[in-house]
Scaffold this motif. Structure first.
Motif, mmCIF file in Angstrom:
data_model
loop_
_atom_site.group_PDB
_atom_site.id
_atom_site.type_symbol
_atom_site.label_atom_id
_atom_site.label_comp_id
_atom_site.label_asym_id
_atom_site.label_seq_id
_atom_site.Cartn_x
_atom_site.Cartn_y
_atom_site.Cartn_z
ATOM 1 N N TYR A 30 0.857 -1.185 0.000
ATOM 2 C CA TYR A 30 0.000 0.000 0.000
ATOM 3 C C TYR A 30 0.893 1.235 0.000
ATOM 4 O O TYR A 30 1.670 1.461 0.946
ATOM 5 C CB TYR A 30 -0.931 0.028 1.217
ATOM 6 C CG TYR A 30 -1.802 1.271 1.257
ATOM 7 C CD1 TYR A 30 -2.829 1.453 0.331
ATOM 8 C CD2 TYR A 30 -1.578 2.275 2.190
ATOM 9 C CE1 TYR A 30 -3.609 2.596 0.330
ATOM 10 C CE2 TYR A 30 -2.363 3.419 2.209
ATOM 11 C CZ TYR A 30 -3.375 3.573 1.286
ATOM 12 O OH TYR A 30 -4.149 4.723 1.274
ATOM 13 N N ASN A 31 0.808 2.019 -1.057
ATOM 14 C CA ASN A 31 1.571 3.265 -1.191
ATOM 15 C C ASN A 31 3.066 3.054 -0.953
ATOM 16 O O ASN A 31 3.694 3.779 -0.175
ATOM 17 C CB ASN A 31 1.036 4.328 -0.222
ATOM 18 C CG ASN A 31 -0.315 4.863 -0.653
ATOM 19 O OD1 ASN A 31 -0.811 4.543 -1.740
ATOM 20 N ND2 ASN A 31 -0.929 5.681 0.183
ATOM 21 N N GLU A 33 5.459 2.609 -3.733
ATOM 22 C CA GLU A 33 6.002 2.504 -5.086
ATOM 23 C C GLU A 33 7.529 2.577 -5.101
ATOM 24 O O GLU A 33 8.175 1.997 -5.990
ATOM 25 C CB GLU A 33 5.426 3.596 -5.991
ATOM 26 C CG GLU A 33 5.736 5.014 -5.547
ATOM 27 C CD GLU A 33 5.180 6.061 -6.512
ATOM 28 O OE1 GLU A 33 5.763 6.206 -7.600
ATOM 29 O OE2 GLU A 33 4.174 6.712 -6.199
ATOM 30 N N SER A 62 -3.719 1.255 -3.586
ATOM 31 C CA SER A 62 -2.785 2.349 -3.321
ATOM 32 C C SER A 62 -3.207 3.627 -4.017
ATOM 33 O O SER A 62 -3.856 3.611 -5.072
ATOM 34 C CB SER A 62 -1.380 1.958 -3.793
ATOM 35 O OG SER A 62 -0.861 0.882 -3.052
ATOM 36 N N GLN A 63 -2.788 4.747 -3.434
ATOM 37 C CA GLN A 63 -3.068 6.054 -4.007
ATOM 38 C C GLN A 63 -1.876 6.603 -4.785
ATOM 39 O O GLN A 63 -1.922 7.734 -5.276
ATOM 40 C CB GLN A 63 -3.465 7.038 -2.896
ATOM 41 C CG GLN A 63 -4.698 6.609 -2.118
ATOM 42 C CD GLN A 63 -5.896 6.353 -3.016
ATOM 43 O OE1 GLN A 63 -6.365 7.271 -3.700
ATOM 44 N NE2 GLN A 63 -6.391 5.122 -3.033
ATOM 45 N N ASP A 64 -0.801 5.830 -4.869
ATOM 46 C CA ASP A 64 0.341 6.218 -5.676
ATOM 47 C C ASP A 64 0.427 5.282 -6.887
ATOM 48 O O ASP A 64 -0.584 4.725 -7.310
ATOM 49 C CB ASP A 64 1.621 6.209 -4.841
ATOM 50 C CG ASP A 64 1.964 4.813 -4.307
ATOM 51 O OD1 ASP A 64 1.225 3.839 -4.621
ATOM 52 O OD2 ASP A 64 2.965 4.685 -3.577
ATOM 53 N N SER A 66 1.935 2.356 -7.153
ATOM 54 C CA SER A 66 2.444 1.051 -6.735
ATOM 55 C C SER A 66 2.125 -0.049 -7.747
ATOM 56 O O SER A 66 2.987 -0.873 -8.072
ATOM 57 C CB SER A 66 1.874 0.669 -5.360
ATOM 58 O OG SER A 66 2.405 1.474 -4.343
ATOM 59 N N GLU A 236 3.391 4.896 6.367
ATOM 60 C CA GLU A 236 2.314 3.954 6.056
ATOM 61 C C GLU A 236 2.196 2.854 7.100
ATOM 62 O O GLU A 236 1.257 2.071 7.078
ATOM 63 C CB GLU A 236 2.543 3.320 4.677
ATOM 64 C CG GLU A 236 2.590 4.315 3.534
ATOM 65 C CD GLU A 236 1.326 5.140 3.402
ATOM 66 O OE1 GLU A 236 0.259 4.673 3.840
ATOM 67 O OE2 GLU A 236 1.405 6.262 2.888
#
Length: 331
Positions: A30-31, A33, A62-64, A66, A236
């Motif tokens: 998760y987030n 990357e 994930s919000q990036d 990844s 995170e």
């Protein structure tokens, strides 16, 4: 994984070039990357035959970038499965459970997305896994550069590899995290072991205490070589928040019920419970309601457990205080 279970993913890529996988490596992400590149770059260097391995990475929405980062590594691994969940689950449990369902290997290994394995780690661990009848193979941990996370040196005190250990012969009660250990898949299936989706901190303790309880023979690799590096505890990480007493008692009682249902003698059950309670007493007793729940559920066993030789003074005092009504048991 059944077609209906694929519905939890918005994206997935499954590359499978070789049959008869021996090892499934499950990576929840998760987030991460940037850090997952380090994890995968080290896996590329392994001396173990990658045709016998499948990498399973589950992106917890994930919000990036990844997922895209994971996709870039597909060309390096013959068996590479990546999936992005439609919704974030809030912890590592659900992605790990997704990974278990996807896995086809005889052995499972959980690898966090900010950790990494050295080149020889898989070769050494799998040599032990495949050469005997051990149910679990444990790798000593080391801190990665800049890491502040705790490691359990006492659990890995053997200079050379030791096999066929009973849990009570070890100090693995100081290593209740699920990473860096090879698990025999058939035991996970037989006892339907998974991670709790409602618990975000120490969720791997739930899995590990049960896994230790059914692993009759355990191997621990020697600590003169480096194997598993724990990464940096970043923004995170959920472990900074501490363990809520309500979750601690939920974990312990689930493990308690699991052990009580096992077809083993009472002596072994008490050994496990004593060692686990030593670790969980402080988490439970600092709560307002947690001691009450704990006592109500376990009091018949506590009468016997109170004087167990493996129980430490802190846990013994906690049991005595419960019976002497130090805690308000009417709540």
């Amino acid at each position: 994984m059944a077609i209906t279970e694929l519905a939890v993913f918005s994206q997935y890529k499954f590359k499978k070039e070789t049959p008869n996988i021996l090892l499934s490596i499950i990576i929840p992400i998760y987030n991460r990357e940037k850090s997952v590149k380090v994890t995968l770059d080290w896996l590329k260097k392994t001396t173990y035959d990658l045709t016998k391995v499948e990498i399973i990475a589950v992106d917890d929405h994930s919000q990036d970038h990844s997922f895209d980062t994971l996709a870039d590594y597909e060309k390096f691994f013959p068996n590479f499965l990546i999936a992005r969940r439609k919704q974030n689950s809030g912890g590592a449990s659900v992605p790990r459970n997704n990974g278990i369902k996807l896995a086809t290997g005889k052995w499972l290994l959980f690898l966090d997305s900010d950790d990494y394995l050295t080149e020889h780690a898989l070769s050494d661990a799998m040599a032990i896994a495949e050469s005997g009848d051990n149910d679990m193979v444990c790798m000593p941990y080391a801190r990665g550069l800049g890491s502040t996370r705790a490691i359990s040196k006492s659990a890995f005190s053997y200079p050379t590899t030791v096999t066929n250990l009973a849990f009570s012969q070890t100090k693995l009660y100081n290593s209740l995290n699920a990473v860096g250990k090879l698990f025999k898949r058939e035991l996970i299936d037989e006892y339907q072991l998974d991670f709790p989706d409602s618990i975000k901190v120490r969720e791997d303790n739930w899995f590990m205490m049960k896994m230790y309880s059914v692993s009759l023979k355990i191997a621990i690799l020697g600590n003169q070589k480096t194997y598993y590096f724990i990464g940096e505890q970043d923004g995170e990480s959920l472990s900074k928040a501490g363990t809520p007493p309500r979750d601690a008692v939920k974990i312990f009682l689930s493990v308690y019920d699991f052990i009580q249902a096992l077809p083993i003698d009472e002596t072994k059950k008490l050994e496990f419970l004593a060692l686990y309670l030593n670790r969980y007493t402080n988490f439970i007793k600092r709560g307002t309601f947690a001691p009450v729940r704990f006592f109500d559920h376990t009091k018949e066993t506590l009468k016997t457990l109170e004087n167990h030789p493996l129980l430490d003074d802190n846990a013994q005092t906690f049991i005595q205080d419960l019976f002497h009504h130090k805690y308000d048991l009417e709540k």
